[in-house]
Structures are given as C-alpha cells and as structure tokens.
Design a protein around this motif. Structure first.
Motif, short mmCIF file in Angstrom:
data_model
loop_
_atom_site.label_atom_id
_atom_site.label_comp_id
_atom_site.label_asym_id
_atom_site.label_seq_id
_atom_site.Cartn_x
_atom_site.Cartn_y
_atom_site.Cartn_z
N ARG A 140 0.83 -1.21 0.00
CA ARG A 140 0.00 0.00 0.00
C ARG A 140 0.86 1.25 0.00
O ARG A 140 0.54 2.23 -0.68
N SER A 141 1.94 1.23 0.75
CA SER A 141 2.82 2.38 0.80
C SER A 141 3.57 2.57 -0.52
O SER A 141 3.72 3.70 -1.00
N ARG A 142 4.02 1.48 -1.11
CA ARG A 142 4.79 1.58 -2.36
C ARG A 142 3.95 2.15 -3.49
O ARG A 142 4.46 2.80 -4.40
N LEU A 143 2.63 1.91 -3.46
CA LEU A 143 1.77 2.46 -4.50
C LEU A 143 1.68 3.98 -4.42
O LEU A 143 1.33 4.64 -5.40
N GLU A 144 1.99 4.55 -3.27
CA GLU A 144 1.96 6.01 -3.13
C GLU A 144 3.13 6.67 -3.87
O GLU A 144 2.96 7.75 -4.45
N TYR A 145 4.29 6.05 -3.83
CA TYR A 145 5.51 6.73 -4.26
C TYR A 145 6.18 6.11 -5.48
O TYR A 145 7.14 6.68 -5.99
N THR A 146 5.71 4.96 -5.93
CA THR A 146 6.33 4.29 -7.08
C THR A 146 5.24 3.86 -8.07
O THR A 146 4.06 3.81 -7.72
N PRO A 147 5.62 3.51 -9.30
CA PRO A 147 4.64 3.07 -10.30
C PRO A 147 4.31 1.57 -10.21
O PRO A 147 3.87 0.98 -11.19
N LEU A 148 4.49 0.96 -9.05
CA LEU A 148 4.32 -0.48 -8.94
C LEU A 148 2.89 -0.95 -9.13
O LEU A 148 2.65 -2.13 -9.35
N LYS A 182 -4.23 13.09 -11.79
CA LYS A 182 -3.01 12.85 -11.03
C LYS A 182 -2.07 11.87 -11.73
O LYS A 182 -0.86 12.11 -11.80
N VAL A 183 -2.62 10.76 -12.25
CA VAL A 183 -1.72 9.76 -12.84
C VAL A 183 -1.16 10.24 -14.17
O VAL A 183 -0.01 9.94 -14.51
N THR A 184 -1.95 10.99 -14.94
CA THR A 184 -1.42 11.50 -16.21
C THR A 184 -0.50 12.69 -15.99
O THR A 184 0.31 13.01 -16.87
N GLY A 185 -0.60 13.32 -14.81
CA GLY A 185 0.27 14.45 -14.49
C GLY A 185 1.55 14.07 -13.78
O GLY A 185 2.44 14.90 -13.62
N ALA A 186 1.65 12.82 -13.33
CA ALA A 186 2.88 12.36 -12.66
C ALA A 186 3.94 12.05 -13.71
O ALA A 186 3.71 11.23 -14.61
N ASP A 187 5.08 12.68 -13.61
CA ASP A 187 6.13 12.57 -14.63
C ASP A 187 6.55 11.12 -14.86
O ASP A 187 7.03 10.45 -13.94
N GLY A 188 6.36 10.64 -16.10
CA GLY A 188 6.86 9.34 -16.48
C GLY A 188 6.14 8.16 -15.89
O GLY A 188 6.61 7.02 -16.00
N PHE A 189 4.98 8.38 -15.24
CA PHE A 189 4.25 7.27 -14.62
C PHE A 189 3.66 6.35 -15.69
O PHE A 189 3.96 5.15 -15.73
N ILE A 190 2.83 6.89 -16.55
CA ILE A 190 2.25 6.11 -17.64
C ILE A 190 2.40 6.91 -18.93
O ILE A 190 2.54 8.14 -18.91
N GLU A 191 2.36 6.21 -20.05
CA GLU A 191 2.45 6.88 -21.33
C GLU A 191 1.48 6.23 -22.31
O GLU A 191 1.27 5.01 -22.28
N ARG A 209 0.73 2.40 -21.24
CA ARG A 209 1.72 1.44 -20.75
C ARG A 209 2.50 2.11 -19.63
O ARG A 209 2.44 3.33 -19.45
N ARG A 210 3.24 1.29 -18.90
CA ARG A 210 4.08 1.85 -17.84
C ARG A 210 5.16 2.73 -18.44
O ARG A 210 5.79 2.38 -19.43
N GLY A 211 5.39 3.89 -17.82
CA GLY A 211 6.42 4.80 -18.26
C GLY A 211 7.76 4.50 -17.62
O GLY A 211 7.92 3.51 -16.90
N PRO A 212 8.75 5.37 -17.85
CA PRO A 212 10.11 5.09 -17.36
C PRO A 212 10.35 5.47 -15.91
O PRO A 212 11.43 5.17 -15.38
N ALA A 213 9.41 6.13 -15.26
CA ALA A 213 9.65 6.62 -13.90
C ALA A 213 9.85 5.46 -12.92
O ALA A 213 9.23 4.40 -13.04
N THR A 214 10.71 5.67 -11.94
CA THR A 214 10.87 4.72 -10.85
C THR A 214 10.25 5.25 -9.55
O THR A 214 10.01 4.47 -8.62
N HIS A 215 9.99 6.55 -9.50
CA HIS A 215 9.31 7.16 -8.36
C HIS A 215 8.30 8.17 -8.91
O HIS A 215 8.51 8.76 -9.98
N LEU A 216 7.21 8.37 -8.17
CA LEU A 216 6.14 9.25 -8.63
C LEU A 216 6.36 10.67 -8.13
O LEU A 216 6.56 10.90 -6.93
N HIS A 217 6.31 11.60 -9.07
CA HIS A 217 6.41 13.03 -8.76
C HIS A 217 5.28 13.76 -9.48
O HIS A 217 5.31 13.86 -10.71
N PRO A 218 4.28 14.27 -8.72
CA PRO A 218 4.11 14.13 -7.27
C PRO A 218 3.56 12.75 -6.91
O PRO A 218 3.01 12.06 -7.76
#
Length: 230
Positions: A140-148, A182-191, A209-218
C-alpha cells in the motif's frame, strides 16, 4: 565458543488482483509442523543459493511465473526464538506483486495451494500473520511513491484499470476525474500507446503502458481515515 545452528528460509507474500479482490497465495501445509494449516509459501535456502535466487526459485515453483514478469523485493527478516517449533529458523520475507494468475500448483510440502482474499485468510501458521500484514502495508505504501501499481495490470491498460488497482489495494473509492488528472500528471508514470479499447457504455478508452519513472512526482497519497473520497 559453541555456535548455535540456525536454519535459513525465505517466505513469500505473493499478491495479485483476482475477481476484483486483492488476494494472497497461501498453501495448506501437508507436513508437520502446522500440518493442515494455511501458510505463506516458502522454503529453505539451498547451500548454493543466495537469498534473491531462493526467493525467485520459490516464486517459479509456486506460480510457474518468471520473476521478471512481476515485481519481487525483499520485505524484512524475522528471527524471533520460537517462531518455528523445529528449532531456530530465521526467514527472509519477500513481497511479490503480480498480474492476475491462474490457479497455483502446490509444492512439495503443501497439500493445497490457493489464492485467498487478504481479509479471509484466517490464522496462519508460524508468524505468517505478521509477515502478511507487513507485506500488505509495504504494498500500500509503495503504491503512493512508485509506479508499482502497473505490475498488477496487463502490459496495456486504461486509467480505469489502474484506478481499480489503487481502489482494491487501498480499500477505498477514488474520484475518477481527480485520479485521471493525477496519474497522467505524474512525470513518467504512464504513457499512451496510441491505441484504444471499447469498455463501459461503448465509449473508447485510451490505452497506456508503464512509463520510465521509478518514483512518482508528485506522489499519489492515500486518504487518511474519515477523509472524503478524492
């Protein structure tokens, strides 16, 4: 000085979403100790294995899945005296997030293997209730900060598919428009893939599809208890 003999195992918290529910893979033990009790899958580390290799082997044996298709990470180490009636056994637990999987095949020490909703596991063998609780909170925590969250999805998915993952894992309802923003505005989350699919009411939905990000910003932060849906 006499050294105590300590055995080393790995245990797996394998989570997937099946039938619109977050489910964990459990095995009904076919041998003592805790014969006929449900437990997390796992096993002893072989002499020629490191920990990651042992966890990957157990994942393949229990699901038939290549670990590269999902997400596998070390969760924590559990070594309390008395956690295993056979003697001093230290286990290193791993968390795996996987796409929807078929019915599992039990391993050598299991009578039955089955996916069970995380709220319907009953009392597990050993200290596996604690390990499962820790794994759920980590997920649950990892879903907040990563694209997992995308690890629960097919290679191509809609934003609604991704929202379902968050709602299922977090056990809450999310506002569709705010979530999309939020998900489309998070850099590199999805494309976007450029494709569409027909879903509810016959309207086409854009595929991602999953984007290249390893952490979500924001980050996508969970709601606090009692806060309104967002």
């Amino acid at each position: 000085m006499t050294l105590n003999v300590v055995a080393l195992t790995v245990d797996l918290v394998l989570l997937t979403i099946r039938r619109e529910a977050l489910q964990v893979l459990l095995i009904r033990r076919g041998i003592p100790p805790y014969q006929d009790r449900w437990a997390l899958p796992g096993g002893f580390v072989l002499d020629d294995e490191d920990l990651d290799a042992a966890a990957a082997r157990e994942l393949r044996e229990e699901t038939g899945l290549d670990p590269e298709r999902g997400h596998l990470e070390q969760l924590a180490t559990y070594g309390g005296p008395g956690r295993d009636p056979r003697g001093r056994v230290v286990t290193v637990a791993y968390l795996a997030l996987l796409p929807d999987l078929p019915a599992p095949v039990p391993g050598s020490d299991a009578a039955v293997a089955a996916w069970r909703p995380v709220g319907e596991t009953g009392e597990l063998a050993f200290d596996h209730d604690r390990i499962l609780a820790d794994g759920l909170e980590r997920a649950r925590s990892r879903l907040e900060y990563t694209p997992l969250a995308t690890r629960f999805c097919a290679p191509e998915f809609t934003v609604a598919d991704l929202r379902t993952v968050y709602e299922t894992v977090w056990r809450t309802r999310l506002d569709p428009r705010n979530f999309h923003r939020k998900v489309t505005g998070a850099d590199g989350f999805i494309e976007p893939t450029g494709g569409t699919v027909i879903r509810d009411r016959g309207r086409p939905a854009q595929l991602y599809r999953r984007g290249p990000a390893t952490h979500l910003h924001p980050p996508l932060l969970r709601q606090s208890p009692g806060s309104p849906s967002r």
